[in-house]
Design a protein around this motif. Sequence first.
Motif, PDB file in Angstrom:
ATOM      1  N   LYS A   1       0.806  -1.214   0.000  1.00  0.00           N
ATOM      2  CA  LYS A   1       0.000   0.000   0.000  1.00  0.00           C
ATOM      3  C   LYS A   1       0.842   1.269   0.000  1.00  0.00           C
ATOM      4  O   LYS A   1       0.299   2.376  -0.104  1.00  0.00           O
ATOM      5  CB  LYS A   1      -0.929   0.016   1.219  1.00  0.00           C
ATOM      6  N   SER A   2       2.135   1.101   0.090  1.00  0.00           N
ATOM      7  CA  SER A   2       3.009   2.276   0.160  1.00  0.00           C
ATOM      8  C   SER A   2       2.944   3.081  -1.132  1.00  0.00           C
ATOM      9  O   SER A   2       2.696   2.550  -2.224  1.00  0.00           O
ATOM     10  CB  SER A   2       4.452   1.861   0.438  1.00  0.00           C
ATOM     11  N   ARG A   3       3.168   4.358  -1.008  1.00  0.00           N
ATOM     12  CA  ARG A   3       3.087   5.270  -2.148  1.00  0.00           C
ATOM     13  C   ARG A   3       4.067   4.886  -3.251  1.00  0.00           C
ATOM     14  O   ARG A   3       3.772   5.022  -4.435  1.00  0.00           O
ATOM     15  CB  ARG A   3       3.364   6.696  -1.661  1.00  0.00           C
ATOM     16  N   ALA A   4       5.216   4.366  -2.859  1.00  0.00           N
ATOM     17  CA  ALA A   4       6.247   4.002  -3.835  1.00  0.00           C
ATOM     18  C   ALA A   4       5.799   2.879  -4.767  1.00  0.00           C
ATOM     19  O   ALA A   4       6.326   2.738  -5.872  1.00  0.00           O
ATOM     20  CB  ALA A   4       7.531   3.599  -3.113  1.00  0.00           C
ATOM     21  N   LEU A   5       4.810   2.089  -4.326  1.00  0.00           N
ATOM     22  CA  LEU A   5       4.363   0.942  -5.114  1.00  0.00           C
ATOM     23  C   LEU A   5       3.009   1.176  -5.776  1.00  0.00           C
ATOM     24  O   LEU A   5       2.300   0.233  -6.100  1.00  0.00           O
ATOM     25  CB  LEU A   5       4.298  -0.304  -4.223  1.00  0.00           C
ATOM     26  N   LYS A   6       2.660   2.413  -5.992  1.00  0.00           N
ATOM     27  CA  LYS A   6       1.346   2.716  -6.574  1.00  0.00           C
ATOM     28  C   LYS A   6       1.197   2.193  -7.995  1.00  0.00           C
ATOM     29  O   LYS A   6       0.078   2.017  -8.489  1.00  0.00           O
ATOM     30  CB  LYS A   6       1.089   4.223  -6.521  1.00  0.00           C
ATOM     31  N   ASN A   7       2.323   1.938  -8.689  1.00  0.00           N
ATOM     32  CA  ASN A   7       2.269   1.430 -10.059  1.00  0.00           C
ATOM     33  C   ASN A   7       2.643  -0.048 -10.136  1.00  0.00           C
ATOM     34  O   ASN A   7       3.006  -0.552 -11.207  1.00  0.00           O
ATOM     35  CB  ASN A   7       3.221   2.242 -10.954  1.00  0.00           C
ATOM     36  N   LEU A   8       2.512  -0.738  -9.030  1.00  0.00           N
ATOM     37  CA  LEU A   8       2.919  -2.140  -8.954  1.00  0.00           C
ATOM     38  C   LEU A   8       2.077  -3.024  -9.881  1.00  0.00           C
ATOM     39  O   LEU A   8       0.866  -2.888  -9.954  1.00  0.00           O
ATOM     40  CB  LEU A   8       2.790  -2.630  -7.514  1.00  0.00           C
TER      41      LEU A   8
END
Length: 213
Positions: free
Chosen positions: A61-68
């Motif tokens: 859910k972290s912002r860094a993984l928004k395009n996962l």
Amino acid sequence: MTCSKNYLSEIHAVQLEISNLCNALCLGCVRIDRGTYSHLRDSIPTDDMFVEPETVIKLLKSRALKNLVTVEFCGTIDEPLMHPRFLSILSSIYDFNPNLTISIHTNGSIRNAKYWEELASILKKFKHHVVKFSIDGKKETHTFYRQNTFYDRIMANAKTFIGAGGNAVWQFIEFEWNSHEVEDLKALAKEMNFSSFFHRVDRSSLSLKTIVF
């Protein structure tokens, strides 16, 4: 010279290691003692260590993984299915985002048929999934490298998983002792309905260091 703040502008895939446990003693693994090739390195923790499902979801859910796009379970020292709550982790990920692709690497030598059926049932809900079985030979040669695994059990588990609708890939490492088996194993993988057969050649010279004919 200037450097960007982040190494990647977008993160599309993450590889997770969720415990320190593995049932195998593969010759090329960082877990194994290079002096004997028969036991774990002293640096491997003896206490069982696990990442909880809640922690995995917090990470995703972290912002860094928004395009996962892809979550891959292929640890440096762990066998994903050794985690006692692995199915719960997968279910939690599905509840979070069913559109993710799930990729799992396994030696396939643990758990029973019911577990593998349940694993297939969960994974089929995702948009895409694949379980990659590491099988490095026929019954007579497989355990030269995959020490502490059991060929008949692996074959049975793969058959159960595929029969339950799971998407399985056969991963094969070619060594000096199994190079003559490649074509036969490709045919067997097709017969068993593996979706593909991935073949690579060992580059570690392990056959020269550890196997005496």
